[in-house]
Motif scaffolding. Structure first.
Motif, PDB file in Angstrom:
ATOM      1  N   TYR A  55      19.466  45.527  -5.556  1.00 15.22           N
ATOM      2  CA  TYR A  55      21.142  45.659  -5.142  1.00 15.22           C
ATOM      3  C   TYR A  55      21.473  44.869  -6.433  1.00 15.22           C
ATOM      4  O   TYR A  55      21.128  43.781  -6.776  1.00 15.22           O
ATOM      5  N   GLN A 111      27.706  42.505   0.556  1.00 14.70           N
ATOM      6  CA  GLN A 111      26.926  41.779  -0.253  1.00 14.70           C
ATOM      7  C   GLN A 111      25.967  40.618   0.667  1.00 14.70           C
ATOM      8  O   GLN A 111      24.815  40.407   0.454  1.00 14.70           O
ATOM      9  N   TRP A 114      23.484  42.532   2.752  1.00 15.64           N
ATOM     10  CA  TRP A 114      22.337  42.885   2.002  1.00 15.64           C
ATOM     11  C   TRP A 114      21.356  41.853   1.797  1.00 15.64           C
ATOM     12  O   TRP A 114      20.133  41.979   2.134  1.00 15.64           O
ATOM     13  N   GLU A 139      12.534  45.655  -3.411  1.00 16.42           N
ATOM     14  CA  GLU A 139      13.592  45.176  -3.962  1.00 16.42           C
ATOM     15  C   GLU A 139      13.119  43.855  -4.580  1.00 16.42           C
ATOM     16  O   GLU A 139      12.198  43.124  -4.051  1.00 16.42           O
TER      17      GLU A 139
END
Length: 146
Positions: A55, A111, A114, A139
């Motif tokens: 991300y 955000q 996430w 990630e």
């Protein structure tokens, strides 16, 4: 005439030897793991510097993590996330994650969502020369200590 072993009969000495071998084996595994991820990050604050294949933070923001004793707090531009943390075995395991409830632009709210999902995914952590990397298998975020 040869002596045949009797299966199912063990002496106390046999049990002690087996227990000693088990304890030694477990200690080797634990000691081997401890060095692979570095020292516990208590009392440290980190700011994200890279997120390859992850991300991408909203422009002008960074992810900040702070570890104090067995607690973690995190910010990604809007709300503060906080909770208890266990960093044993090279994983960030958060017992329960709370959050402040400020309203922000949608991109910052996304955000925060996430970051909450990432931190609660039990990512692996490692520290090396003032950096810490969190990686959950899909990630990865690299942080610099400040």
């Amino acid at each position: 005439m040869p002596v045949r072993p009797v299966w199912g009969r063990f002496s106390v000495a046999d049990a002690r030897r087996a227990l000693a071998a088990l304890v030694f084996g477990a200690s080797v595994v634990v000691c081997g793991c401890a060095d692979s991820y570095g020292e516990f990050p208590a009392g440290k604050t980190y700011s994200s510097v890279d997120a390859p294949d992850s991300y991408m933070p909203v422009p002008g923001t960074t992810v900040v993590l702070e570890f104090v004793d067995d607690r973690i707090s995190a910010e990604a531009g809007c709300n503060r996330l906080f909770g208890t943390v266990d960093t044993s075995q090279g994983r960030i395991t958060i017992g329960s994650l709370g959050s402040t409830r400020m309203a922000c632009p949608e991109a910052l709210m996304e955000q925060d969502r996430w970051l909450s999902e990432f931190l609660t995914s039990t990512p692996r952590w490692s520290r090396d020369d003032g950096t810490m990397t969190l990686d959950n298998g899909s990630e990865r975020i690299v942080f610099a200590e400040f």
